[in-house]
Design an enzyme around this catalytic site. Structure first.
Site, PDB file in Angstrom:
ATOM      1  N   GLU A 111       0.823  -1.216   0.000  1.00  7.51           N
ATOM      2  CA  GLU A 111       0.000   0.000   0.000  1.00  7.51           C
ATOM      3  C   GLU A 111       0.863   1.276   0.000  1.00  7.51           C
ATOM      4  O   GLU A 111       1.116   1.866   1.046  1.00  7.51           O
ATOM      5  CB  GLU A 111      -0.946   0.040   1.204  1.00  7.51           C
ATOM      6  CG  GLU A 111      -1.883   1.247   1.175  1.00  7.51           C
ATOM      7  CD  GLU A 111      -2.737   1.396   2.427  1.00  7.51           C
ATOM      8  OE1 GLU A 111      -3.648   2.240   2.425  1.00  7.51           O
ATOM      9  OE2 GLU A 111      -2.486   0.678   3.413  1.00  7.51           O
ATOM     10  N   LYS A 167      -2.828  -2.129  -2.770  1.00  7.10           N
ATOM     11  CA  LYS A 167      -3.858  -1.218  -2.273  1.00  7.10           C
ATOM     12  C   LYS A 167      -3.452   0.188  -2.684  1.00  7.10           C
ATOM     13  O   LYS A 167      -2.453   0.720  -2.196  1.00  7.10           O
ATOM     14  CB  LYS A 167      -4.015  -1.335  -0.754  1.00  7.10           C
ATOM     15  CG  LYS A 167      -5.130  -0.439  -0.199  1.00  7.10           C
ATOM     16  CD  LYS A 167      -5.486  -0.776   1.237  1.00  7.10           C
ATOM     17  CE  LYS A 167      -6.577   0.169   1.756  1.00  7.10           C
ATOM     18  NZ  LYS A 167      -7.061  -0.184   3.107  1.00  7.10           N
TER      19      LYS A 167
END
Length: 297
Positions: A177, A214
């Protein structure tokens, strides 16, 4: 058998990943939005009791099942606690059909070259071993991009993928992420740099292994389609990043193959003061709208 079923669900399931992983820094704000002010608890232990009660209420709702929520990301203290006497990760899978993930990062370092890398994760191997023993499927780690800096973005992605290798070695699925700040200048330029840096890093992921990504909802629809389609990517999930739920859902619905992994946008409208019927109805509407946006593409 569970690992096979969980892998199938995370690869092909029609739904989204709930982010229930607010940590120490973000918990007071999350509680305040939920209608629990700071004077309702005394100290960190009581604060985490309150946030666990909120998460338990969400997890136990009839709206929260694998039919629409394919996975959920937990904070370490949530993983270490129980829901109705059952360890949280086990409860998620056995009672809800939701695949459990664990947030493992320890916060952000100071900004350098337009990005904030992750702080060192002390005791990472021990934490990953505990996650495996608790029935966790994968992990999530967050760093931040504040400027369209090629040097900074490459360093950010390199750190993420170095840790991803350690996570894969423990048999866990890493969610990488590198969040792009939605308020930054030249967000679209940063998204081009990020896509290219991730594509280059995927080349070093061993054959037969995968990661998840993500990513902040992009400016251009299907900006990350090459990542969605990449054989070494199990799934690309989207963070709301400060957008309202309606705006996040609108953007998500324009991106084919991406699914949501929302936190604040998921819990928007929920309140500790609501009756069970009101709470469940509000959560059901939220889950329904995010699920619809996730499968729209």
């Amino acid at each position: 058998m569970s690992k096979q079923k969980q892998t199938e669900q995370m690869t092909n399931g029609g739904g989204f990943v709930a982010a229930l992983d607010q940590s120490g820094g973000s918990t007071p704000k999350a509680l305040a939005l939920y209608g629990v002010e700071a004077d309702a608890y005394n100290g960190e232990a009581e604060m985490f009791d309150q946030i666990h009660a909120m998460r338990t209420r969400i997890i136990k709702s009839d709206a929260f099942t694998g039919a629409r929520v394919v996975g959920a990301i937990l904070f370490e203290m949530t993983m270490d606690r129980d829901v109705d006497g059952v360890p949280t990760a086990q409860y998620l899978w056995d009672s809800c059909g939701v695949v459990p993930f664990l947030k493992i990062d320890k916060g952000l370092a100071d900004e350098a070259n337009g990005v904030q890398l992750m702080k060192p994760i002390d005791g990472l191997d021990t934490l990953l071993e505990k996650a495996v023993s608790k029935g966790i499927f994968g992990t999530k780690m967050r760093s931040v991009i504040n400027q369209a800096s090629s040097k900074g973005i490459k360093a950010n992605v390199a750190q993420q993928f170095e840790l991803a290798g350690d996570i894969l070695a423990h048999g866990l699925m890493p969610i990488v992420e590198p969040e792009i700040n939605i308020n930054m200048e030249d967000k679209s330029g940063a998204e081009d740099m990020l896509r290219d840096a991730i594509l280059a890093s995927l080349d070093i992921v061993p054959e037969g292994q995968q990661v998840m990504l993500k990513l902040t909802l992009p400016e251009a629809a299907n900006q990350y389609k090459a990542l969605v389609d990449h054989p070494k990517v199990m799934r690309v999930v989207a963070l709301s990043g400060g957008y309202s739920r309606d705006e996040a859902n609108r953007r998500l619905s324009e991106n084919s193959g991406m699914i949501a992994s929302f936190s604040r946008a998921l819990t928007e409208g929920l309140s500790a003061q609501q009756s069970e019927a009101e709470f469940d109805a509000t959560l059901d509407a939220s889950v329904g709208s995010i699920h619809a946006a996730s499968v729209a593409g």
